[in-house]
Design a protein around this motif. Structure first.
Motif, mmCIF file in Angstrom:
data_model
loop_
_atom_site.group_PDB
_atom_site.id
_atom_site.type_symbol
_atom_site.label_atom_id
_atom_site.label_comp_id
_atom_site.label_asym_id
_atom_site.label_seq_id
_atom_site.Cartn_x
_atom_site.Cartn_y
_atom_site.Cartn_z
ATOM 1 N N GLU A 99 0.835 -1.196 0.000
ATOM 2 C CA GLU A 99 0.000 0.000 0.000
ATOM 3 C C GLU A 99 0.870 1.246 0.000
ATOM 4 O O GLU A 99 2.008 1.235 0.484
ATOM 5 N N ASN A 100 0.348 2.323 -0.528
ATOM 6 C CA ASN A 100 1.011 3.608 -0.450
ATOM 7 C C ASN A 100 0.830 4.134 0.972
ATOM 8 O O ASN A 100 -0.299 4.315 1.423
ATOM 9 N N PRO A 101 1.923 4.378 1.709
ATOM 10 C CA PRO A 101 1.757 4.837 3.083
ATOM 11 C C PRO A 101 1.294 6.285 3.185
ATOM 12 O O PRO A 101 0.929 6.746 4.278
ATOM 13 N N LEU A 102 1.309 7.011 2.068
ATOM 14 C CA LEU A 102 0.898 8.409 2.060
ATOM 15 C C LEU A 102 -0.581 8.521 1.722
ATOM 16 O O LEU A 102 -1.094 7.779 0.881
ATOM 17 N N PRO A 103 -1.290 9.438 2.349
ATOM 18 C CA PRO A 103 -2.727 9.585 2.057
ATOM 19 C C PRO A 103 -2.931 10.185 0.676
ATOM 20 O O PRO A 103 -1.993 10.718 0.067
ATOM 21 N N PRO A 104 -4.150 10.101 0.145
ATOM 22 C CA PRO A 104 -4.431 10.743 -1.150
ATOM 23 C C PRO A 104 -4.153 12.244 -1.081
ATOM 24 O O PRO A 104 -4.117 12.852 -0.003
ATOM 25 N N LEU A 105 -3.971 12.853 -2.227
ATOM 26 C CA LEU A 105 -3.738 14.290 -2.298
ATOM 27 C C LEU A 105 -4.922 15.066 -1.718
ATOM 28 O O LEU A 105 -6.070 14.597 -1.770
ATOM 29 N N PRO A 106 -4.670 16.250 -1.168
ATOM 30 C CA PRO A 106 -5.784 17.066 -0.662
ATOM 31 C C PRO A 106 -6.878 17.297 -1.700
ATOM 32 O O PRO A 106 -8.070 17.280 -1.367
ATOM 33 N N ALA A 107 -6.502 17.513 -2.953
ATOM 34 C CA ALA A 107 -7.503 17.731 -4.005
ATOM 35 C C ALA A 107 -8.372 16.490 -4.198
ATOM 36 O O ALA A 107 -9.562 16.594 -4.527
ATOM 37 N N VAL A 108 -7.783 15.319 -3.995
ATOM 38 C CA VAL A 108 -8.542 14.074 -4.114
ATOM 39 C C VAL A 108 -9.527 13.943 -2.960
ATOM 40 O O VAL A 108 -10.701 13.579 -3.155
ATOM 41 N N LEU A 109 -9.060 14.230 -1.764
ATOM 42 C CA LEU A 109 -9.955 14.169 -0.607
ATOM 43 C C LEU A 109 -11.107 15.158 -0.746
ATOM 44 O O LEU A 109 -12.247 14.873 -0.356
ATOM 45 N N GLU A 110 -10.813 16.315 -1.324
ATOM 46 C CA GLU A 110 -11.873 17.311 -1.548
ATOM 47 C C GLU A 110 -12.883 16.796 -2.564
ATOM 48 O O GLU A 110 -14.101 16.966 -2.390
ATOM 49 N N ALA A 111 -12.398 16.154 -3.621
ATOM 50 C CA ALA A 111 -13.314 15.603 -4.630
ATOM 51 C C ALA A 111 -14.199 14.526 -4.033
ATOM 52 O O ALA A 111 -15.395 14.441 -4.345
ATOM 53 N N ILE A 112 -13.634 13.715 -3.146
ATOM 54 C CA ILE A 112 -14.412 12.674 -2.477
ATOM 55 C C ILE A 112 -15.498 13.299 -1.603
ATOM 56 O O ILE A 112 -16.652 12.865 -1.608
#
Length: 386
Positions: free
Chosen positions: A56-69
């Motif tokens: 798994e990628n240990p880094l969270p999704p990009l802020p722009a991705v979280l905003e889109a979600i």
């Protein structure tokens, strides 16, 4: 007081558990291996736990991705069954026709669609064959078997690479599909373009050659194959890619295949409708729009991978070329003990029987602790150390 309805339900459950119901699966199901997902580590007092077992990628999704979600509100409606917006975004990103893209639930979902369409059991009862390297992605034998086809596994070389000459020799009149996992999971090396071209040109054009590039963004070998380039040249090439790894969207299950129209026309028939949710589609599009930030995050993981590999080699360990977000330790009989020792340090790794362990590149502290484990671990096959 137990109601009569609950009593009936309990009796039925007990009957099923005892086999009284007589429900019998297809014979192939009992012969298939069970997929063993990476497990999180058991808690260890005083140590932060790190899961290095699932790539798994240990880094969270990009802020722009979280905003889109967060802004995706139409979850009471079915998603677009063919993910038109995502396919359009991918078409522009890859410079390929949108009609050549078929989305699925991760690259594995895209693979299952392909096997359902092209490999299985013929009307006369004969089985199609699917050739792939082994060890490779552990879902391959499960997916091939459930499709009704026969697995033909060709051992990887001593350095964890595909033995393409042996794989070409394994192709016969029953072969419908060849799977090329690059970089190979779990061993790590990527295929080189020249060898891949030789292989494709050595097999019949009626055989689909599937280039599984789930870890493509992590590859830094300048001679590595590019599946999209092969697809442009060879009509029988299918490319699989995913948003699970580099983009950090493993939990949303969104991937895709790229192939010529003469292939995609059948993949669309085999593709389950609504496989990619509206949330996953919006997240993937947002990640593509911010791809420069994705590249930066991936490079930080590649830098960590290179640090880990260099550290292992400084300690005298021989490891295959690592081109994904993981390293492979061919520990042999010492594999179970190594996994247990990792657990004592609040690290989970993916052990494969007595073959070896795959260790994902994780947080900096996790990687450093893994190197310390390798420094102290002594039960290693002699031919594994320089």
């Amino acid at each position: 007081m137990t109601s009569p309805l609950n009593q009936t339900d309990g009796a039925e459950a007990a009957a099923v558990a005892a086999g009284v119901a007589g429900v019998i699966p297809r014979p192939v199901v009992d012969r298939l291996p069970k997929y063993a997902a990476g497990k999180p580590p058991a808690p260890v007092p005083g140590l932060e736990s790190y899961k290095l077992s699932s790539n798994e990628n240990p880094l969270p999704p990009l802020p722009a991705v979280l905003e889109a979600i967060a802004h995706e509100s139409a979850i009471n409606r079915y998603p677009d069954p063919v993910a038109s917006r995502l396919r359009a975004a991918l078409a522009a990103f890859l410079d390929v026709p949108a009609e050549d893209i078929v989305t699925g639930g991760g690259s594995l979902g895209a693979l299952n669609q392909l096997l359902a369409a092209f490999a299985g059991q013929q009307d006369d009862g004969t089985q199609d064959e699917v050739v792939y390297a082994w060890r490779s992605f552990e879902a391959y034998p499960i997916s091939v078997g459930l499709a009704g086809a026969k697995s033909v596994q060709v051992p990887v070389t001593a350095d964890g690479r595909h033995d393409l000459e042996a794989m070409a020799a394994a192709v016969n009149d029953r072969t419908k599909v060849v799977l090329l996992c690059t970089p190979n999971n779990p061993t790590g090396p990527a295929l080189r373009r020249a060898e891949a071209v030789r292989f494709i040109e050595s097999v019949p054009s009626s055989v689909l050659v599937v280039v599984d590039e789930a870890y493509q963004e992590f590859v830094r070998d300048p001679e590595a194959v590019d599946g999209i380039e092969l697809y442009r040249t060879y009509p029988n090439v299918v490319v699989l890619r995913t948003f699970s790894k580099a983009h950090g969207l493993a939990g949303l299950r969104v991937g895709y295949s790229v192939s010529r129209p003469e292939v995609t026309q059948y993949l669309r028939v085999a593709a389950p409708p609504f496989a990619v949710s509206s949330i996953a589609e919006s997240a993937a599009i947002a990640s593509l729009r911010n791809y420069e930030d994705v590249v930066g995050r991936v490079q930080s993981l590649v830098d960590e991978r290179d640090r880990v590999v260099a550290g292992l080699r400084e300690l005298g360990w021989e490891v295959p070329d690592a081109q994904g977000n993981f390293v492979w330790l061919p520990l042999g009989e010492a594999t179970p003990e190594f996994a247990a020792r990792a657990g004592e340090l609040a690290l989970s790794v993916r052990a494969f029987g007595v073959e070896g362990a795959r260790v994902s590149i994780g947080e900096v502290e996790a990687n450093t602790r893994f190197l310390e484990l390798c420094r102290s671990f002594t039960k290693v096959p002699e031919d594994f150390l320089r």
